[in-house]
Design a protein around this motif. Structure first.
Motif, PDB file in Angstrom:
ATOM      1  N   ASP A 105       0.526  -1.007  -0.056  1.00 24.90           N
ATOM      2  CA  ASP A 105       0.444   0.205   0.022  1.00 24.90           C
ATOM      3  C   ASP A 105       0.704   1.197   0.059  1.00 24.90           C
ATOM      4  O   ASP A 105       1.861   1.708   1.447  1.00 24.90           O
ATOM      5  CB  ASP A 105      -0.856   0.274   1.033  1.00 24.90           C
ATOM      6  N   SER A 106       0.729   1.815  -1.287  1.00 28.52           N
ATOM      7  CA  SER A 106       1.682   3.342  -1.117  1.00 28.52           C
ATOM      8  C   SER A 106       0.918   4.463  -0.689  1.00 28.52           C
ATOM      9  O   SER A 106       1.562   5.056  -0.527  1.00 28.52           O
ATOM     10  CB  SER A 106       2.134   3.309  -2.778  1.00 28.52           C
ATOM     11  N   LYS A 149       1.321   7.832   0.784  1.00 31.60           N
ATOM     12  CA  LYS A 149       2.209   7.523   2.039  1.00 31.60           C
ATOM     13  C   LYS A 149       3.679   8.557   2.252  1.00 31.60           C
ATOM     14  O   LYS A 149       4.071   7.995   1.627  1.00 31.60           O
ATOM     15  CB  LYS A 149       1.892   6.188   3.382  1.00 31.60           C
ATOM     16  N   PRO A 150       3.815   9.107   3.501  1.00 36.60           N
ATOM     17  CA  PRO A 150       5.317  10.097   3.978  1.00 36.60           C
ATOM     18  C   PRO A 150       6.319   7.654   3.839  1.00 36.60           C
ATOM     19  O   PRO A 150       5.630   6.991   4.518  1.00 36.60           O
ATOM     20  CB  PRO A 150       4.948  10.117   4.729  1.00 36.60           C
ATOM     21  N   ALA A 151       7.496   8.631   4.284  1.00 35.99           N
ATOM     22  CA  ALA A 151       8.095   7.308   4.188  1.00 35.99           C
ATOM     23  C   ALA A 151       8.012   6.418   5.040  1.00 35.99           C
ATOM     24  O   ALA A 151       7.818   4.753   4.806  1.00 35.99           O
ATOM     25  CB  ALA A 151       9.376   7.174   4.086  1.00 35.99           C
ATOM     26  N   SER A 152       7.720   6.668   6.279  1.00 37.15           N
ATOM     27  CA  SER A 152       7.788   6.110   7.468  1.00 37.15           C
ATOM     28  C   SER A 152       6.238   5.449   7.744  1.00 37.15           C
ATOM     29  O   SER A 152       6.165   4.163   8.241  1.00 37.15           O
ATOM     30  CB  SER A 152       7.981   7.342   8.670  1.00 37.15           C
ATOM     31  N   MET A 166       4.923   4.161   5.318  1.00 41.90           N
ATOM     32  CA  MET A 166       5.096   3.474   4.050  1.00 41.90           C
ATOM     33  C   MET A 166       6.086   1.922   4.292  1.00 41.90           C
ATOM     34  O   MET A 166       5.888   0.752   3.715  1.00 41.90           O
ATOM     35  CB  MET A 166       5.487   3.236   3.017  1.00 41.90           C
ATOM     36  N   ARG A 167       6.675   2.042   4.872  1.00 44.48           N
ATOM     37  CA  ARG A 167       7.685   1.326   5.887  1.00 44.48           C
ATOM     38  C   ARG A 167       7.075  -0.523   5.576  1.00 44.48           C
ATOM     39  O   ARG A 167       7.643  -1.471   5.417  1.00 44.48           O
ATOM     40  CB  ARG A 167       8.686   1.448   7.007  1.00 44.48           C
ATOM     41  N   ASP A 194       0.435  -5.589   5.009  1.00 44.16           N
ATOM     42  CA  ASP A 194      -0.946  -5.046   4.502  1.00 44.16           C
ATOM     43  C   ASP A 194      -2.288  -5.951   3.695  1.00 44.16           C
ATOM     44  O   ASP A 194      -3.116  -5.719   3.343  1.00 44.16           O
ATOM     45  CB  ASP A 194      -1.282  -3.441   3.849  1.00 44.16           C
ATOM     46  N   MET A 195      -1.283  -7.031   3.544  1.00 45.70           N
ATOM     47  CA  MET A 195      -2.035  -8.062   3.325  1.00 45.70           C
ATOM     48  C   MET A 195      -1.857  -8.897   4.923  1.00 45.70           C
ATOM     49  O   MET A 195      -2.675 -10.094   4.027  1.00 45.70           O
ATOM     50  CB  MET A 195      -1.738  -9.374   1.670  1.00 45.70           C
ATOM     51  N   GLY A 196      -2.340  -8.531   5.551  1.00 47.30           N
ATOM     52  CA  GLY A 196      -2.174  -9.445   6.732  1.00 47.30           C
ATOM     53  C   GLY A 196      -3.700 -10.347   7.082  1.00 47.30           C
ATOM     54  O   GLY A 196      -3.778 -11.378   7.258  1.00 47.30           O
ATOM     55  N   GLY A 197      -4.803  -9.881   6.559  1.00 52.77           N
ATOM     56  CA  GLY A 197      -6.060 -10.223   6.300  1.00 52.77           C
ATOM     57  C   GLY A 197      -6.328 -11.223   5.567  1.00 52.77           C
ATOM     58  O   GLY A 197      -6.954 -12.108   6.131  1.00 52.77           O
ATOM     59  N   ALA A 198      -5.317 -11.349   4.638  1.00 52.66           N
ATOM     60  CA  ALA A 198      -5.402 -12.466   3.319  1.00 52.66           C
ATOM     61  C   ALA A 198      -5.092 -13.458   4.186  1.00 52.66           C
ATOM     62  O   ALA A 198      -5.338 -14.729   4.312  1.00 52.66           O
ATOM     63  CB  ALA A 198      -4.956 -12.249   2.588  1.00 52.66           C
TER      64      ALA A 198
END
Length: 464
Positions: free
Chosen positions: A236-237, A243-246, A248-249, A254-258
């Motif tokens: 997820d950009s 998102k700021p770099a922090s 986005m790290r 972000d696929m943890g739900g899957a």
């Protein structure tokens, strides 16, 4: 993956070192009853009546030693009571004196997890610590739960270059093949025409990383139908609302739900739970290119609701909305969705406590009780209907994200509620699934959260 059957084995009287567990409140009495050499060893190792404290107790010869460890309650061991020992003891076999380890077997297993996909093998790595038990049922249950936890952690820890929507599709296909489930994928023109929000979120991703809806069905159609849905944003950009770099790290997670949906679905199939399972993973990358969806764009959802994209970084609820609509078409009686959805949930509850939203008080009570029983902490948050006004749009039926900093987890859940099957009991888990600081049994990195609680709810409901 580690062969978990090598880490816990039936106790048939084989040679093993002894682990003595003592209550913190009974520490002084225990210490007073010990021989001088044990008291001296405890003092030298600074043993104290606090959780996870342990010491080596000498025997009659240098090789004849045992272990003492302090726990909160010997009569009711948590999953984590033996976890630190599993991380720190020398390799070898161990048995707990006088009691069965029960739920603590799980912590013993997952404490020995290592994510080494990108590392060279360590020739000095310690061998396995093996726990003996005379309770084969608890042993098998713990091995199954630990196995899906290892897979879940691996998937989340894997870099997004190796965990794309196509990789999630492959994981779903392998799961379906292993358990004889029906597997299908919607992508391309069919996705664009039928799943407007899902397609819009993922349309900027490059070739081979296109958006898709992954579906798996398993079980007797005559059994109660349940749906398990997991947010599969592989990276997820933030889209054009970058998102700021922090921020986005850690967005590989972000696929943890899957990952959670695959894990819970595997437990259902592996244990032959008498349900009709519908597992859905909307899989995308929220990328930036000339094809990216823009703030102000209006999407037509599968349900027909028009949604103005007020924030391209509020993408998870969009893909889940279309997946929830697909689930509704099969008329489930129970729906669970898992999503790393909002930072607002983390601001409210922190990393360890997972946010629950539910449209049914009975279901919510079952989940909270199961979380308490399984040491899998969950907190119910309100579906406060007046906040729906914050989702009003001037040009469409609704926006995907409310303006302003307040109530973000609630408004996200209220957005999802608009797409929930009308007759179903529904629970939405806004999860973090990441350990920023290591704890016994829970190394820094990916973590299974709300998994043990939801599995207990399903077992208790459907007789697994």
């Amino acid at each position: 993956m580690t062969d978990l059957n090598t880490l816990v084995q039936p106790d048939r009287g084989q040679a093993a070192r002894t682990i003595h567990l003592i209550d913190a409140k009974g520490y002084d009495a225990w210490l007073a009853a010990q021989p001088p050499r044990h008291r001296a060893a405890a003092a030298a190792q600074k043993l104290a009546p606090v959780g996870y404290a342990s010491a080596i107790l000498p025997g009659d010869s240098p090789e004849d030693w045992s272990v003492v460890s302090v726990v909160a309650n010997v009569e009711k061991l948590s999953p984590w009571c033996l976890a630190k020992l599993a991380e720190t003891l020398p390799e070898g076999s161990y048995r707990v004196e006088g009691i069965e380890p029960g739920k603590a077997i799980y912590g013993w297993l997952v404490a020995q997890y290592k994510f080494d996909r990108y590392r060279k093998a360590d020739p000095k790595a310690q061998g396995p610590r093996v726990l003996l038990t005379t309770d084969p049922v608890k042993m098998e249950e713990a091995v199954r739960m630990a196995a899906v936890t290892f897979k879940l952690r691996d998937r989340i820890n894997t870099g997004a270059n190796d965990m794309s929507p196509a990789d999630l599709e492959e994981a779903g296909a392998e799961l379906a093949k292993a358990y004889g489930a029906t597997f299908s994928v919607v992508k391309g023109d069919e996705l664009q025409q039928g799943y407007g929000m899902l397609h819009a979120v993922g349309q900027a991703a490059g070739k081979g990383r296109e958006p898709r809806l992954i579906e798996l069905e398993w079980g007797n159609p005559e059994h109660p139908r349940i749906a398990i849905i997991g947010k599969g944003v592989c990276f997820d950009s933030g889209g054009l609302d970058i998102k700021p770099a922090s921020g986005m790290r850690l967005m590989k997670k972000d696929m943890g739900g899957a990952a959670h949906a695959f894990a819970l679905g595997e437990l259902v199939m592996q244990n032959k739970l008498p349900v009709r399972l519908h597992l859905l993973v909307p899989a995308v990358e929220n990328s930036i290119s000339g094809e990216a969806t823009r703030p102000g764009d209006v999407m037509i959802s599968r349900k027909g609701i028009t949604v103005e994209n007020s924030n391209t970084d509020a993408e998870g609820r969009l893909i889940l909305g279309d997946a929830l609509t697909k689930a509704e078409e099969k008329d489930p009686e129970l729906v669970f969705d898992f999503a790393t959805l909002t930072g607002a949930a983390r601001v409210a509850l922190g990393a360890d406590l997972q946010a629950l939203f539910a449209n049914d008080d009975t279901l919510a009570a079952e989940i909270l009780a199961a979380g308490e029983e399984e040491s899998d902490p969950i907190w119910r948050m309100p579906l406060y209907d007046p906040y729906k006004d914050l989702l009003k749009s001037d040009v469409a039926d609704m926006v995907n994200a409310a303006e302003g900093p307040f109530g973000g987890a609630i408004t996200a859940a209220l957005f999802l509620k608009e797409f929930v099957p009308a007759k179903a009991q529904w629970a939405h888990f806004d999860i973090f699934c990441w350990n920023g600081s290591p704890k016994p049994g829970r190394p820094k990195g990916a973590e299974a959260v709300s998994l043990r609680a939801t599995w207990k709810v399903l077992k208790d409901r459907y007789g697994g």
